[in-house]
Design an enzyme around this catalytic site. Structure first.
Site, PDB file in Angstrom:
ATOM      1  N   CYS A  85       0.826  -1.214   0.000  1.00  0.00           N
ATOM      2  CA  CYS A  85       0.000   0.000   0.000  1.00  0.00           C
ATOM      3  C   CYS A  85       0.856   1.258   0.000  1.00  0.00           C
ATOM      4  O   CYS A  85       0.505   2.265  -0.628  1.00  0.00           O
ATOM      5  CB  CYS A  85      -0.933  -0.001   1.202  1.00  0.00           C
ATOM      6  SG  CYS A  85      -2.193  -1.294   1.179  1.00  0.00           S
ATOM      7  N   SER A  86       1.965   1.222   0.709  1.00  0.00           N
ATOM      8  CA  SER A  86       2.847   2.381   0.753  1.00  0.00           C
ATOM      9  C   SER A  86       3.370   2.700  -0.646  1.00  0.00           C
ATOM     10  O   SER A  86       3.385   3.867  -1.071  1.00  0.00           O
ATOM     11  CB  SER A  86       4.007   2.119   1.711  1.00  0.00           C
ATOM     12  OG  SER A  86       4.802   3.279   1.864  1.00  0.00           O
TER      13      SER A  86
END
Length: 329
Positions: A85-86
């Site tokens: 997600c980062s």
């Protein structure tokens, strides 16, 4: 969908009913059939809950600009040690920051990226007017939830298994282009709400009440996850996880087992594998691996039970973390 591990998936061609509708909406409003949402498909109500939350907090046109929401998403993902997600949200944030495409319905630029990052990391005073709180805290809630599910069910990179590292750059360029196109399309607010029945807003989500659409979306989604949890996760497991989360200050409990073995000892032996899966998902999702999932399966959990335990634990942990954020703890 090849990226999803531990549970079976539902392909686009196999999808029917609301699942097919959600897949179409994902491609239209997010730009891609995003695995973090689509992995929920074996339990359609959880698929709907994850999509309603993501769409109405982050993707639908609202008061807060998408750049501000992506800044919150990237900061939450970094804090949760969720590289998948980062990577995705940092990449789309960089793209939007360089070539802004939306300022929100108010037409004003949002708070600075650095201010939002600091707010997430320090739980300080929100650097934006109160009318933006439901969307931006809702985005934080969404990513607190999705980070945990992604850490369990997806790998560290948005790539198919065995893809070479050098493929990441080209893949991200394609994905960024697709998602930027979806941002320009300006998803209409509220259209996903009909996927789930109406529900009362839980007291711990009262911070969303200032925006009726966000409050409605979160109330429906929370009720759906609770219904599935009550159906597929035993009362003893849910009580143990809820009790631990009530005491949790949000910090990483680390790699030891003392914090796990105590509460798990309060469960009947047959309940402990699913209890461990749920507790780890809630408080240290990066530690969930093949052994933990295999033990839950050996104790009788199938795909639906595994998704229910992780989803229920993820949402309750996410709700707890957002209360920490808003209370300044």
């Amino acid at each position: 969908m090849l990226q999803v591990r531990h549970v079976s998936t539902v392909s686009f061609g196999e999808a029917a009913g609301d699942t097919a509708r959600i897949y179409r909406e994902l491609e239209r409003d997010f730009g891609v059939l995003a695995p973090p949402v689509a992995l929920h498909a074996p339990v359609p109500e959880l698929l709907a809950a994850s999509w309603v939350t993501l769409r109405e907090t982050m993707l639908a046109e609202g008061r807060a600009p998408r750049t501000a929401k992506e800044a919150v998403a990237a900061a939450v993902s970094a804090g949760n040690q969720c590289p998948f997600c980062s990577t995705m949200h940092s990449t789309i944030l960089d793209s939007l920051s360089l070539r802004p495409v939306s300022r929100g319905r108010a037409g004003r630029p949002g708070p600075a990226v650095g201010e939002l990052t600091e707010w997430i990391s320090t739980a300080g005073r929100p650097p934006f007017p109160p009318e933006l709180l439901p969307e931006l805290a809702g985005t934080a809630l969404c990513l607190q939830y999705l980070n945990r599910m992604v850490n369990v069910f997806l790998g560290p990179r948005p790539l198919p298994p065995n893809a070479p590292d050098q493929a990441l750059g080209p893949v991200l360029r394609v994905l960024t282009g697709l998602m930027r196109a979806s941002v320009r399309a300006k998803a209409a607010p509220g259209t996903s709400l009909s996927l789930l029945p109406s529900a009362a807003l839980p007291p711990d989500l009262d911070w969303a009440a200032g925006d009726p659409r966000i409050a409605d979306a979160l109330a429906r989604s929370a009720a759906a996850v609770d219904r599935v949890g009550a159906e597929l996760v035993s009362d003893p497991v849910r009580k143990v996880v809820a009790a631990e989360l009530a005491r949790w200050d949000g910090t990483d409990p680390g790699l030891g087992r003392a914090w796990l073995d105590g509460p798990l000892g309060d469960l009947p032996p047959g309940e402990r594998p699913v209890g461990e899966l749920a507790l780890l998902t809630a408080m240290a999702s990066y530690r969930v691996g093949e052994r933990v999932v295999a033990a839950a399966r050996q104790a009788g959990a199938g795909d639906r039970e595994i998704l229910a335990a992780t989803s229920w634990a993820s949402l309750w942990a996410a709700r707890r973390r957002v209360r920490h954020l808003l209370s300044g703890d």
